[in-house]
Scaffold this active site. Structure first.
Site, PDB file in Angstrom:
ATOM      1  CE  LYS A  47     -19.377 177.004  83.746  1.00 33.28           C
ATOM      2  NZ  LYS A  47     -18.776 176.178  84.829  1.00 33.28           N
ATOM      3  CG  ASP A  83     -20.484 173.697  87.498  1.00 37.38           C
ATOM      4  OD1 ASP A  83     -20.508 172.615  86.872  1.00 37.38           O
ATOM      5  OD2 ASP A  83     -20.172 174.770  86.965  1.00 37.38           O
TER       6      ASP A  83
END
Length: 261
Positions: A47, A83
């Site tokens: 990420k 997210d």
């Protein structure tokens, strides 16, 4: 989840996993773009490292320093962090984040996404507690540096006094995750109060030990299943330009968890 959404909208699309070694991440991104793949999700451990291979970084992803969604568009690689929006959307189904006091347990990637997004959404105060206090201090300092939002931080020893004053508790740790479903919750019912929102990012099991404690205290339990589905729905929108069928996606996740059990 995504394939169920494609089927429900009669779209000739498919979502498949691509295992990628860290040392081949750049080659994977370039290869996917060259193959006209529309987009991918990016998960641990990529990420943060994937940012090096992104042409345009969405503001939220830039602030958080992590990307979980890539969009390939006519030679341009765009990076997003859905997210953060998934966390906020799940909470705002049951409460208003603005002017709320938030306690976040854990200081990893999920805590980072939630903390930045809730600061931007107008939380009145955020306290981050972690087993290793130094990690919590580091995250709090990063939020101050980037947003000018003063976040408090410390270790788990502060949980008893911090929990009773919180409007929202978010547990981003793996405590209670399958197969360790009988772990002791980091916050117990005696520290909760009626109306408090208790959000556990663990989604397997759906009803975690923390959420069972919340029910005892007449608090409002929120399952991590919501964040999983809502971050996926936002990725779906980015890739397809269409509104995601959230109910279909949630049902598919639940069916997958039942099959796994």
């Amino acid at each position: 989840m995504h394939n169920a959404a494609f089927r429900s909208l009669d779209m000739d699309w498919v979502y498949v996993p691509f295992p990628v070694r860290p040392e081949k991440l750049g080659r994977a991104v370039r290869g996917l773009e060259a193959l006209n793949v529309r987009g991918v999700n990016v998960t641990i451990p990529h990420k943060e490292a994937v940012i090096e291979y992104v042409d345009e970084l969405h503001e939220t992803a830039s602030l958080i320093g992590a990307v979980n969604t890539l969009e390939f568009d006519d030679g341009t690689v765009r990076g997003y962090n859905t997210d953060a929006d998934g966390c906020l959307r799940a909470l705002e189904e049951v409460t208003s984040v603005r002017n709320s006091s938030v306690l976040i347990l854990g200081a990893g990637g999920a805590a980072r996404a939630c903390a930045f997004r809730l600061a931007l959404a107008g939380a009145s105060g955020i306290l981050i507690l972690n087993r290793t206090p130094e990690r919590a201090h580091s995250l709090a300092g990063d939020i101050w540096e980037k947003l000018g939002f003063d976040v408090s931080s410390g270790g788990y020893d502060l949980i008893p006094e911090a929990a009773v004053d919180a409007d929202i508790i978010i547990d981003t740790t793996p405590v209670g995750m399958h197969p360790h479903t009988d772990d002791e919750a980091l916050v117990t019912a005696e520290l909760m109060h009626e109306g408090m929102v208790v959000y556990d990012l663990v989604y397997n099991p759906v009803r975690t030990v923390l959420l069972r404690e919340a029910e005892k205290a007449s608090a409002v339990p929120v399952s991590g299943l919501k964040m999983l589905v809502y971050q996926g729905a936002e990725s779906f929108r980015i890739w397809t330009g269409r509104k995601a069928p959230v109910d279909v996606m949630e049902e598919a996740v639940l069916e997958g968890l039942w099959r796994k059990d």
